[in-house]
Scaffold this motif. Structure first.
Motif, PDB file in Angstrom:
ATOM      1  N   SER A 117       0.824  -1.205   0.000  1.00  0.00           N
ATOM      2  CA  SER A 117       0.000   0.000   0.000  1.00  0.00           C
ATOM      3  C   SER A 117       0.860   1.257   0.000  1.00  0.00           C
ATOM      4  O   SER A 117       0.657   2.184  -0.801  1.00  0.00           O
ATOM      5  N   ALA A 118       1.852   1.321   0.914  1.00  0.00           N
ATOM      6  CA  ALA A 118       2.714   2.496   1.002  1.00  0.00           C
ATOM      7  C   ALA A 118       3.535   2.665  -0.264  1.00  0.00           C
ATOM      8  O   ALA A 118       3.736   3.796  -0.746  1.00  0.00           O
ATOM      9  N   TYR A 134      -7.770  -0.055  -4.294  1.00  0.00           N
ATOM     10  CA  TYR A 134      -7.711   0.612  -2.984  1.00  0.00           C
ATOM     11  C   TYR A 134      -6.456   0.145  -2.270  1.00  0.00           C
ATOM     12  O   TYR A 134      -6.250  -1.056  -2.067  1.00  0.00           O
ATOM     13  N   HIS A 135      -5.610   1.128  -1.854  1.00  0.00           N
ATOM     14  CA  HIS A 135      -4.333   0.808  -1.223  1.00  0.00           C
ATOM     15  C   HIS A 135      -4.203   1.459   0.143  1.00  0.00           C
ATOM     16  O   HIS A 135      -3.100   1.601   0.662  1.00  0.00           O
ATOM     17  N   ALA A 159      -2.083  -9.492   0.092  1.00  0.00           N
ATOM     18  CA  ALA A 159      -1.469  -9.102   1.366  1.00  0.00           C
ATOM     19  C   ALA A 159      -0.522  -7.939   1.125  1.00  0.00           C
ATOM     20  O   ALA A 159       0.335  -7.990   0.237  1.00  0.00           O
ATOM     21  N   SER A 160      -0.654  -6.901   1.922  1.00  0.00           N
ATOM     22  CA  SER A 160       0.170  -5.715   1.734  1.00  0.00           C
ATOM     23  C   SER A 160       1.651  -6.013   1.937  1.00  0.00           C
ATOM     24  O   SER A 160       2.509  -5.449   1.269  1.00  0.00           O
ATOM     25  N   ALA A 161       1.958  -6.914   2.856  1.00  0.00           N
ATOM     26  CA  ALA A 161       3.352  -7.265   3.142  1.00  0.00           C
ATOM     27  C   ALA A 161       3.764  -8.541   2.429  1.00  0.00           C
ATOM     28  O   ALA A 161       4.765  -9.159   2.773  1.00  0.00           O
ATOM     29  N   GLY A 162       2.968  -8.944   1.432  1.00  0.00           N
ATOM     30  CA  GLY A 162       3.144 -10.268   0.848  1.00  0.00           C
ATOM     31  C   GLY A 162       4.245 -10.385  -0.181  1.00  0.00           C
ATOM     32  O   GLY A 162       4.952  -9.446  -0.507  1.00  0.00           O
ATOM     33  N   VAL A 199      -6.826  -4.049  -2.395  1.00  0.00           N
ATOM     34  CA  VAL A 199      -7.759  -4.599  -3.373  1.00  0.00           C
ATOM     35  C   VAL A 199      -7.547  -3.881  -4.697  1.00  0.00           C
ATOM     36  O   VAL A 199      -7.523  -2.643  -4.742  1.00  0.00           O
ATOM     37  N   GLU A 200      -7.392  -4.664  -5.786  1.00  0.00           N
ATOM     38  CA  GLU A 200      -7.150  -4.071  -7.095  1.00  0.00           C
ATOM     39  C   GLU A 200      -8.021  -4.728  -8.162  1.00  0.00           C
ATOM     40  O   GLU A 200      -8.464  -5.873  -7.997  1.00  0.00           O
ATOM     41  N   ARG A 201      -8.209  -4.016  -9.252  1.00  0.00           N
ATOM     42  CA  ARG A 201      -8.876  -4.617 -10.405  1.00  0.00           C
ATOM     43  C   ARG A 201      -8.009  -5.758 -10.925  1.00  0.00           C
ATOM     44  O   ARG A 201      -6.791  -5.626 -11.041  1.00  0.00           O
TER      45      ARG A 201
END
Length: 670
Positions: A117-118, A134-135, A159-162, A199-201
């Protein structure tokens, strides 16, 4: 330059780093867990230190134990490899506080790119195109579902840290979102200790193209061109190649410059990979930056001629990059295949067990060459449930893509593994797939070509059975159909060719092929051998050479010749032919005479693992397809569902229990 480094990892990457360090005159220290006490990476290093139990959190994720090992052995630097602590900001800071060099980027760069996200917010400010999505920080399930509805289905939860394909779910409809979100968050917390998602397209026909970047502490940054990693299963890469097919020089420069800009934006130092997702029209979007060396770095080494691990060590020691951008050129084409212990015919579930027989092709290590093998296991080693199931990497180089594909097929044909299921057959089919050979690539290639890539298992062909018969005869001492004429003794009792006074011989060989019992009739009259299967009678000759625990068989059936490699292991036979393996059973009826033939018929574990979630209790009424429990093995989740409507009569395990493959999990009644 360093005189001693510690490698805070295991498997093939630890062996890889140890080899390069040795060439540079640097001593290496291995760390190991209970499961790895006798592993290849321990043998590859000059020293080794025990750091804890088999589960990663008890050993390879213990920053304190690794730092203590470095201090105890006098290591000046720590190479984190990939996975485990390689992208851990706290670990990089801890190394700095102990005056130990972390062979990787600054902790601030890891922090900036460690959160998907960041990182996307940072790239957005820098003008790098992003996939709509959405990030942000709001992780309320209802809010995330609203965002998914706004974006439009299908969407991808990540997962943001994935990384490594873990903590990712494709959601096709609003009705499936909440369950996929819960599963994704569970896997994320288990793998990365952080359940934040974005979440992304979801793009329908994307290619996964990544750029290798490198920066030194003197302000120099270069890109070492691109890799195409589009062929994936479960969002994990299976095949990587460089350069990307169809890449124009203009697009290569555009993506390379964007990757360099991303690295500079976070003050990057060391090896890193900027990953993009590209659409068929050439548009590309930033996905993430991996702040470490990648599993697929060998294909970049093969087309550039540079050792990227050596670059890492030199940059970490404060030296400038060994080359400038204008010095870098692409030579030929390279492809990497990941050999996994997994069963493609069972949803690619991981397979564990001992490598009872293990043969890899000859290779040239760490230099530009036709075939290279990077591996961290040996024959006799065990593929355990604690770590990633990758056995080895095959990397080939060719003057062009077509030659590289041909050489990869050759390398796969010379790879034999017994003791665990593997994806070798599957890879062979991939390299013959029309979409792959014509470079019609996207991340859905495997799913779109399942009929060809995952065909129904076929009965063993006649020639495969003949190769098995030849190996069985050679095991008895009769290495060829002409053994009688080649033996010097005139005493018939010395002969090993089934000599009979009447010059006639016959025997029946029974085996199990899948679920079917098959019979082979072998007969000899005078010097002529015949093999009969059903109503088919064929003249049969053979010659066999035993080498390194395997039988190299050459046969002729009705004057049609072929060759294969046969490995006999207990009551199983493996026939390897042109990269394909046929497995047959040779049951010892006397040995199994007392076996209990009954079975419970309950729901059983498809793999060894841990129960991480139970959705039912004894007495519950369930519908067909309903989720009953979730298992985890090698950081991957597998949901057990009800095969029919029924009532739960008994639940045999609790959350946190470890189970073996085939263990009965739940008894389901009418």
């Amino acid at each position: 330059m360093f005189t001693k480094i510690l490698i805070a990892n295991r498997g093939e990457i630890a062996c890889r780093v140890a080899s390069t360090a040795r060439k540079m005159g640097i001593r290496t220290v291995a760390v190991y867990s209970d499961a790895d006490a006798n592993s290849a990476h321990v043998a590859a290093c000059d020293e080794s230190v025990y750091i804890g139990g088999s589960e990663p959190r008890q050993s390879y994720l213990r920053a304190d134990a690794i730092l203590e090992a470095a201090k105890k052995t006098g290591a000046q630097a720590i190479h984190p490899g990939y996975g485990f602590l390689s992208e851990n900001e706290s670990f990089a800071n801890a190394c700095a506080s102990q005056n130990i060099v972390f062979i990787g980027p600054p902790a601030s760069s890891i922090a900036a790119m460690g959160s998907k996200s960041a990182a996307k917010a940072l790239m957005e400010k820098a003008g790098v195109p992003l996939v709509p999505g959405y990030h942000g920080d709001n992780q309320d399930p209802d809010f995330l579902q609203q965002e998914a509805n706004r974006i439009g289905y299908p969407v991808l939860i990540k997962a943001s840290a994935g990384g490594g394909g873990k903590g990712m779910r494709i959601v096709q409809s609003e009705a499936d979102f909440k369950e996929a979100l819960s599963s994704c968050k569970r896997e994320a917390i288990s793998s990365f200790g952080d359940d934040k998602v974005l979440v992304e397209r979801y793009l329908s026909k994307p290619r996964h193209i990544e750029i290798q970047v490198f920066a030194d502490s003197l302000g120099n940054t270069v890109y070492l061109f691109e890799r195409d990693c589009s062929v994936q299963r479960r969002h994990q890469k299976v095949i990587e190649e460089a350069p990307a097919p169809g890449m124009t020089p203009e697009r290569r420069a555009e993506m390379g410059e964007a990757a360099v800009a991303a690295a500079k934006a976070v003050g990057y130092v060391g090896a890193g990979t900027v990953e993009f997702i590209a659409e068929p029209d050439g548009r590309f979007y930033f996905m993430e930056m991996n702040t470490r060396l990648q599993v697929e770095h060998p294909v970049t080494e093969m087309i550039t001629g540079f050792d990227l691990v050596e670059w890492q060590l030199r940059v970490a020691a404060g030296e400038p990059l060994p080359a400038k951008q204008d010095d870098l050129t692409i030579k030929g084409h390279a492809i990497e295949s990941r050999i996994y212990a997994e069963n493609p015919d069972n949803g690619f579930l991981p397979s564990i067990g001992q490598l009872q027989y293990f043969h890899l092709p000859d290779h040239v290590k760490f230099e530009l060459g036709d075939i290279r093998v990077d591996g961290g296991v040996r024959q006799g080693d065990t593929i355990s449930p604690f770590y990633d199931p990758m056995i080895a990497k095959l990397i080939v180089w060719g003057n062009n893509r077509e030659q590289a594909i041909a050489r990869m097929k050759q390398a796969l044909a010379n790879t034999q593994v017994v003791g665990v299921s593997t994806n070798i057959d599957f890879l062979g089919r991939l390299y013959s797939n029309n979409a792959f050979t014509t470079a019609d690539l996207d991340t859905g290639l495997i799913e779109k070509n399942q009929a060809q890539l995952l065909p129904p298992i076929q009965a063993a062909s006649t020639d495969k059975l003949a190769h098995l018969v030849a190996a069985l005869l050679a095991k008895r001492g009769q290495v060829s159909s002409t053994a009688h004429s080649q033996q010097a003794s005139v005493d018939p009792w010395d002969l090993t060719d089934a000599w009979r006074i009447a010059s006639q011989y016959a025997e029946n060989i029974h085996l199990i092929d899948g679920e079917e019992t098959r019979e082979i009739k072998l007969s000899r009259e005078n010097k002529q051998w015949t093999m009969t299967i059903g109503e088919q009678h064929q003249s049969f000759t053979w010659s066999v050479k035993e080498e390194d625990g395997r039988y190299l068989t050459k046969i002729s059936l009705d004057q049609v010749n072929s060759s294969a490699v046969v490995v006999l292991n207990k009551e199983e036979a493996y026939i390897f032919d042109q990269g394909k393996v046929t497995t047959l059973r040779l049951p010892d009826d006397l040995h199994h005479a007392g076996d209990d033939q009954g079975h419970s018929g309950g729901l059983v574990a498809p793999m060894p693992g841990k129960i991480i979630s139970l959705a039912v209790n004894t007495g519950d009424v369930v519908k067909a397809g309903q989720a009953l429990l979730v298992m985890e093995a090698m950081k991957m989740e597998h949901t057990i569902t009800a095969p029919k409507d029924g009532k739960v009569e008994e639940v045999f395990y609790a959350v946190g229990d470890q189970v073996t493959e085939g263990a009965e999990l739940i008894k389901l009644g009418e």
